[in-house]
Design a protein around this motif. Structure first.
Motif, PDB file in Angstrom:
ATOM      1  N   LYS A 105       0.868  -1.244  -0.072  1.00 64.63           N
ATOM      2  CA  LYS A 105      -0.192  -0.098   0.237  1.00 64.63           C
ATOM      3  C   LYS A 105       0.925   1.350   0.069  1.00 64.63           C
ATOM      4  N   GLY A 106       0.400   2.134  -1.052  1.00 60.15           N
ATOM      5  CA  GLY A 106       1.256   3.449  -1.040  1.00 60.15           C
ATOM      6  C   GLY A 106       2.346   3.407  -1.763  1.00 60.15           C
ATOM      7  N   HIS A 107       2.824   2.337  -2.489  1.00 60.07           N
ATOM      8  CA  HIS A 107       3.958   2.426  -3.285  1.00 60.07           C
ATOM      9  C   HIS A 107       3.446   2.329  -4.716  1.00 60.07           C
ATOM     10  N   ARG A 108       4.206   2.997  -5.742  1.00 57.18           N
ATOM     11  CA  ARG A 108       4.143   2.954  -7.149  1.00 57.18           C
ATOM     12  C   ARG A 108       5.464   2.318  -7.606  1.00 57.18           C
ATOM     13  N   LYS A 109       5.390   1.857  -9.115  1.00 60.54           N
ATOM     14  CA  LYS A 109       6.489   1.263  -9.568  1.00 60.54           C
ATOM     15  C   LYS A 109       7.457   2.427  -9.737  1.00 60.54           C
ATOM     16  N   MET A 110       8.825   2.334  -9.541  1.00 60.54           N
ATOM     17  CA  MET A 110       9.877   3.337  -9.557  1.00 60.54           C
ATOM     18  C   MET A 110      10.904   3.068 -10.800  1.00 60.54           C
ATOM     19  N   LYS A 111      11.560   4.030 -11.121  1.00 58.34           N
ATOM     20  CA  LYS A 111      12.782   3.852 -11.916  1.00 58.34           C
ATOM     21  C   LYS A 111      13.983   3.617 -11.132  1.00 58.34           C
ATOM     22  N   LEU A 112      14.430   1.937 -11.501  1.00 56.75           N
ATOM     23  CA  LEU A 112      15.305   1.505 -10.446  1.00 56.75           C
ATOM     24  C   LEU A 112      16.603   1.087 -11.231  1.00 56.75           C
ATOM     25  N   THR A 113      17.813   1.714 -11.165  1.00 59.35           N
ATOM     26  CA  THR A 113      18.932   1.416 -11.848  1.00 59.35           C
ATOM     27  C   THR A 113      19.940   0.939 -10.849  1.00 59.35           C
ATOM     28  N   ILE A 114      20.582  -0.095 -10.973  1.00 56.63           N
ATOM     29  CA  ILE A 114      21.897  -0.793 -10.220  1.00 56.63           C
ATOM     30  C   ILE A 114      23.041  -0.527 -10.951  1.00 56.63           C
ATOM     31  N   ILE A 115      24.068  -0.042 -10.388  1.00 56.16           N
ATOM     32  CA  ILE A 115      25.312  -0.227 -10.934  1.00 56.16           C
ATOM     33  C   ILE A 115      26.330  -0.949 -10.113  1.00 56.16           C
ATOM     34  N   ARG A 116      26.814  -2.133 -10.687  1.00 54.53           N
ATOM     35  CA  ARG A 116      28.058  -2.828  -9.928  1.00 54.53           C
ATOM     36  C   ARG A 116      28.865  -3.455 -10.807  1.00 54.53           C
ATOM     37  N   PRO A 117      30.095  -3.619 -10.257  1.00 51.75           N
ATOM     38  CA  PRO A 117      31.086  -4.326 -11.037  1.00 51.75           C
ATOM     39  C   PRO A 117      30.663  -5.423 -11.887  1.00 51.75           C
ATOM     40  N   THR A 118      31.165  -5.829 -12.809  1.00 50.68           N
ATOM     41  CA  THR A 118      30.952  -7.042 -13.578  1.00 50.68           C
ATOM     42  C   THR A 118      31.820  -8.281 -13.187  1.00 50.68           C
ATOM     43  N   ALA A 119      32.907  -7.853 -12.451  1.00 52.23           N
ATOM     44  CA  ALA A 119      33.862  -8.878 -11.852  1.00 52.23           C
ATOM     45  C   ALA A 119      34.263  -8.339 -10.639  1.00 52.23           C
ATOM     46  N   PRO A 120      34.598  -9.301  -9.619  1.00 56.13           N
ATOM     47  CA  PRO A 120      35.190  -8.669  -8.357  1.00 56.13           C
ATOM     48  C   PRO A 120      36.433  -7.790  -8.534  1.00 56.13           C
ATOM     49  N   LEU A 121      36.334  -6.866  -7.596  1.00 53.06           N
ATOM     50  CA  LEU A 121      37.293  -5.886  -7.681  1.00 53.06           C
ATOM     51  C   LEU A 121      38.493  -6.328  -6.673  1.00 53.06           C
ATOM     52  N   ASN A 122      39.726  -6.620  -7.150  1.00 52.61           N
ATOM     53  CA  ASN A 122      40.809  -7.108  -6.484  1.00 52.61           C
ATOM     54  C   ASN A 122      41.583  -5.809  -6.041  1.00 52.61           C
ATOM     55  N   ILE A 123      41.818  -5.777  -4.721  1.00 60.58           N
ATOM     56  CA  ILE A 123      42.486  -4.942  -4.220  1.00 60.58           C
ATOM     57  C   ILE A 123      43.047  -5.547  -2.611  1.00 60.58           C
ATOM     58  N   ASP A 124      44.065  -5.330  -2.388  1.00 61.70           N
ATOM     59  CA  ASP A 124      44.858  -5.770  -0.919  1.00 61.70           C
ATOM     60  C   ASP A 124      44.652  -4.609  -0.154  1.00 61.70           C
ATOM     61  N   ILE A 125      43.762  -4.647   0.901  1.00 61.65           N
ATOM     62  CA  ILE A 125      43.697  -3.820   1.884  1.00 61.65           C
ATOM     63  C   ILE A 125      44.966  -3.190   2.790  1.00 61.65           C
ATOM     64  N   GLN A 126      45.609  -4.179   2.860  1.00 66.96           N
ATOM     65  CA  GLN A 126      46.733  -3.903   3.473  1.00 66.96           C
ATOM     66  C   GLN A 126      48.161  -3.515   2.753  1.00 66.96           C
ATOM     67  N   SER A 127      47.982  -3.535   1.468  1.00 68.78           N
ATOM     68  CA  SER A 127      49.305  -2.819   0.501  1.00 68.78           C
ATOM     69  C   SER A 127      48.674  -2.317  -0.822  1.00 68.78           C
ATOM     70  N   PHE A 128      47.517  -1.809  -0.856  1.00 66.50           N
ATOM     71  CA  PHE A 128      47.319  -0.993  -1.958  1.00 66.50           C
ATOM     72  C   PHE A 128      48.064   0.380  -2.037  1.00 66.50           C
ATOM     73  N   ASN A 129      47.835   0.748  -3.273  1.00 61.80           N
ATOM     74  CA  ASN A 129      48.692   2.166  -3.619  1.00 61.80           C
ATOM     75  C   ASN A 129      47.959   3.198  -4.454  1.00 61.80           C
TER      76      ASN A 129
END
Length: 311
Positions: free
Chosen positions: A265-289
């Motif tokens: 109740k009270g909702h209407r269809k919304m425009k919904l867009t999702i942006i996310r990586p197509t593959a995992p983002l590899n980055i080391d939290i201990q040694s990135f630059n």
């Protein structure tokens, strides 16, 4: 119309999000509100701060300039793990265990300093765009969405990014009765809250691909193990958040009419867009630059342009 930009959590992968946000804003999307969790809370707060700064300076709002400044912030200020936190020594950790005052494997003083140097509460209060950041009260497990009118708002931003075990519990205003941690414990992408608040258009930028995928890591390293465990949990929660939102929206009337009865109740269809990586983002939290950060920003910008429909 109520347009909401939803920025999900992702730790250092927030650099990808910054690039995607640039593409979104360059594409002409101008949100009424920005909701953020963890790294998304940081990015959301930065954008609101810049918009408020422009407003107080009586400048016309320049969304593209805001987006470029956000990416430049990541390029210039997040250049190594030490930009965000310092690793605690073995002696310090052992002493804290004996005294039962464990404050995390990492000291997040650099992150606090970065926030205080960058964010001005007057700017946030002057921003023409609303801001909400989610953090979890670990006493009762509820998630709280704080806005800049909350006392000690920057504590909530810090708490939203406080990964359990890795980072210390944040006491809001220094009050031990108000201990908070990472909003991603409950909502990785605050998309349910955006829908509940009546969003008519949502663009959600997530930092994790749908599939986590297996890769070798040093699981004997406690920092690496905690980071991997959180990645697994975050990926599951994020997929659940996004799948629920898409399913919920698909059930709403195609003609855009409002549901008058029942749980929708009270909702209407919304425009919904999702942006996310197509593959995992590899980055080391201990040694990135800085090159790693620039790479993620570039990937996010390109992915954002693809989803927004321009190359």
């Amino acid at each position: 119309m109520k347009k909401i930009l939803v920025l999900a959590g992702g730790s250092v992968k927030g650099a990808f999000q910054a690039g995607a946000v640039r593409a979104v804003l360059e594409g002409g999307f101008t949100p009424d509100w920005i909701y953020g969790i963890s790294a998304g809370a940081m990015n959301a707060t930065f954008v609101a701060n810049e918009l408020g700064r422009q407003t107080l300076a009586s400048q016309p709002l320049d969304w593209q300039e805001v987006s470029r400044t956000l990416c430049q912030f990541w390029h210039d200020r997040i250049t190594s793990p030490e930009s965000l936190a310092w690793r605690r020594g073995t002696y310090e950790l052992g002493l804290s265990a004996l005294r039962r005052n464990f404050e995390g494997l990492l000291d997040t003083t650099p992150l606090r300093q970065l926030l205080e140097e960058t964010i001005v509460i007057d700017n946030l209060n002057a921003s023409p765009v609303g801001l909400r950041v989610g953090a979890v009260d670990i006493t009762d497990g509820r998630i709280v969405y704080a806005d800049p009118s909350y006392p000690n708002f920057l504590d909530y931003v810090m708490a939203s990014s406080a990964i359990p075990i890795l980072m210390p519990v944040i006491q809001i205003g220094g009050n031990p009765a108000m201990p908070y941690l990472d909003g991603g414990l409950r909502d990785v992408a605050p998309i349910r809250r955006a829908i509940a608040d009546g969003a008519t258009e949502i663009i959600c930028v997530a930092c994790h691909a749908q599939e986590l995928q297996g890769q070798a890591f040093a699981y004997g390293n406690l920092l690496a193990l905690v980071d991997r465990a959180m990645d697994i949990a975050v990926n599951e929660i994020l997929n659940s958040d996004l799948e629920w939102a898409e399913f919920f929206n698909a059930l709403l009337p195609e003609d855009g009419s409002e549901v008058l009865i029942g749980v929708m109740k009270g909702h209407r269809k919304m425009k919904l867009t999702i942006i996310r990586p197509t593959a995992p983002l590899n980055i080391d939290i201990q040694s990135f630059n800085s090159d790693d950060i620039k790479r993620l920003v570039a990937i996010g910008y390109q992915r954002g342009r693809e989803v927004m429909g321009f190359q």
